[in-house]
Write an enzyme that holds these catalytic residues in place. Sequence first.
Site, PDB file in Angstrom:
ATOM      1  N   GLY A  46     -14.357  -0.160  24.412  1.00 35.95           N
ATOM      2  CA  GLY A  46     -13.907  -0.070  23.020  1.00 35.95           C
ATOM      3  C   GLY A  46     -14.918  -0.599  22.015  1.00 35.95           C
ATOM      4  N   GLU A  47     -15.970  -1.269  22.485  1.00 37.41           N
ATOM      5  CA  GLU A  47     -16.990  -1.754  21.543  1.00 37.41           C
ATOM      6  C   GLU A  47     -17.684  -0.564  20.876  1.00 37.41           C
ATOM      7  OE1 GLU A  47     -18.130  -5.969  23.769  1.00 37.41           O
ATOM      8  OE2 GLU A  47     -19.590  -4.334  23.749  1.00 37.41           O
ATOM      9  N   ARG A 103      -7.189  -5.274  -0.576  1.00 33.23           N
ATOM     10  CA  ARG A 103      -5.981  -5.973  -1.042  1.00 33.23           C
ATOM     11  C   ARG A 103      -6.013  -7.457  -0.676  1.00 33.23           C
ATOM     12  NH1 ARG A 103      -1.855  -1.589   1.316  1.00 33.23           N
ATOM     13  NH2 ARG A 103      -3.599  -1.476   2.779  1.00 33.23           N
ATOM     14  N   LYS A 199       6.735  -5.680 -10.504  1.00 32.92           N
ATOM     15  CA  LYS A 199       7.127  -5.717  -9.100  1.00 32.92           C
ATOM     16  C   LYS A 199       7.027  -7.153  -8.600  1.00 32.92           C
ATOM     17  CE  LYS A 199       4.156  -3.917  -5.938  1.00 32.92           C
ATOM     18  NZ  LYS A 199       3.297  -2.899  -5.327  1.00 32.92           N
ATOM     19  N   THR A 230       1.829   3.040   3.170  1.00 34.48           N
ATOM     20  CA  THR A 230       3.059   3.482   3.849  1.00 34.48           C
ATOM     21  C   THR A 230       3.911   4.379   2.951  1.00 34.48           C
ATOM     22  OG1 THR A 230       4.343   1.618   3.015  1.00 34.48           O
ATOM     23  CG2 THR A 230       3.175   1.287   5.099  1.00 34.48           C
ATOM     24  N   GLY A 231       3.562   4.461   1.677  1.00 36.58           N
ATOM     25  CA  GLY A 231       4.368   5.224   0.725  1.00 36.58           C
ATOM     26  C   GLY A 231       5.550   4.425   0.191  1.00 36.58           C
TER      27      GLY A 231
HETATM   28  C1  R5P Z   1      -0.807  -2.769  -3.979  1.00 37.94           C
HETATM   29  O1  R5P Z   1      -1.103  -3.665  -4.738  1.00 37.94           O
HETATM   30  C2  R5P Z   1      -1.517  -1.449  -3.966  1.00 37.94           C
HETATM   31  O2  R5P Z   1      -2.061  -1.143  -5.212  1.00 37.94           O
HETATM   32  C3  R5P Z   1      -0.596  -0.334  -3.526  1.00 37.94           C
HETATM   33  O3  R5P Z   1       0.500  -0.284  -4.428  1.00 37.94           O
HETATM   34  C4  R5P Z   1      -0.021  -0.590  -2.163  1.00 37.94           C
HETATM   35  O4  R5P Z   1      -0.997  -1.077  -1.306  1.00 37.94           O
HETATM   36  C5  R5P Z   1       0.533   0.695  -1.589  1.00 37.94           C
HETATM   37  O5  R5P Z   1       1.009   0.423  -0.299  1.00 37.94           O
HETATM   38  P1  R5P Z   1       2.304   1.150   0.241  1.00 37.94           P
HETATM   39  O6  R5P Z   1       2.087   2.632   0.102  1.00 37.94           O
HETATM   40  O7  R5P Z   1       2.400   0.721   1.688  1.00 37.94           O
HETATM   41  O8  R5P Z   1       3.468   0.667  -0.538  1.00 37.94           O
END
Ligand code: R5P
Length: 316
Positions: A46-47, A103, A199, A230-231
């Site tokens: 896997g390296e 991030r 948020k 992940t959306g």
């Molecule tokens: C977070 O601060 C980023 O800007 C995106 O909102 C986030 O990473 C999106 O991740 P997911 O699609 O998993 O919610």
Amino acid sequence: MQRSRTSCHEDFRIFAGSANPALAAAIARTLNVDLGGAVIDRFPDGEVAVQLTETVRRKHVLIVQSTAPAVNDHLVELVFADACRRAAAERITAVVPYFGYARADKRHGRREPITARVVADVLQTVGIAHVVTMDLHTPQIEGFFHAPVDTLTAVPILCDALRDRLPSDVVVVSPDRGRVSLATSYAQCLGAEVVVMHKRRDDATHTQVTHMVGEVSGRACLIVDDMISTGGTMAHSVNTLLARGARPEMYVAATHGLLVSDACARLDTPAVRAIFVTDTIEMSDQNCAKLQVVSIAGLVASALQRFLEDGSTMAG
Ligand code: R5P
């Protein structure tokens, strides 16, 4: 001393990591050069195994590699720069359209690393003297590098792709306060108003919208972000906007379409009309009928062209 376009082209070679060879090939095609010869492979355990198969002595080497999933493998492939340095390359530039670990640009809690800073150190340690990237999660990541970092933006080309699809009453929605500047860029480009959601992050993967600035009642919405992973953020934003009276006509746009963990299925709801992303991340095996992928190859190639001619990477 002035350098001609031809001599400048003779002085550089462009190589592809395995994260997105199609994008690297498209960039090379636009620059009218062939990709450089290299073997990028894995050892049986896997390296990561990388080897130059041509000389780069006294050349400017460009390595195109998004640190996209599999993030760690693609990151380690950038040891390719060490191979170039040891082969006497004059200068090494990493073209990292998607910068993984962005991030992790600060400590969210106690006893956590700032991994984006560590990644910056690693890239410089292997000999990378310049980074070209796109829509970084936060601009201050540039400050983690001593080397110059040029951050391009896909907003204008995404706006060009979106313009004909959007209704005239659309509002541009920032899913959190971190994306206000990005949403403002889209709104300026599209001549639309901005709405901001606030948020609260409960943990690394769970958030909730606590309040919203701007009016969405009866309006179509374009939700913008730097990335869709992940959306979850987009899906949650769609539901919140619908609950606040927005019209069930939602468009989603992000520069980086990671689309992991069933993101497409999560966004496959009647209210979501289209999902726009770029090809900073390779789209293989994505079964996503509403997905529109806009290529950044031309944009990156033009920036590199200017950069190789010792000009600014920015147009104009
Ligand atoms: C977070 O601060 C980023 O800007 C995106 O909102 C986030 O990473 C999106 O991740 P997911 O699609 O998993 O919610």
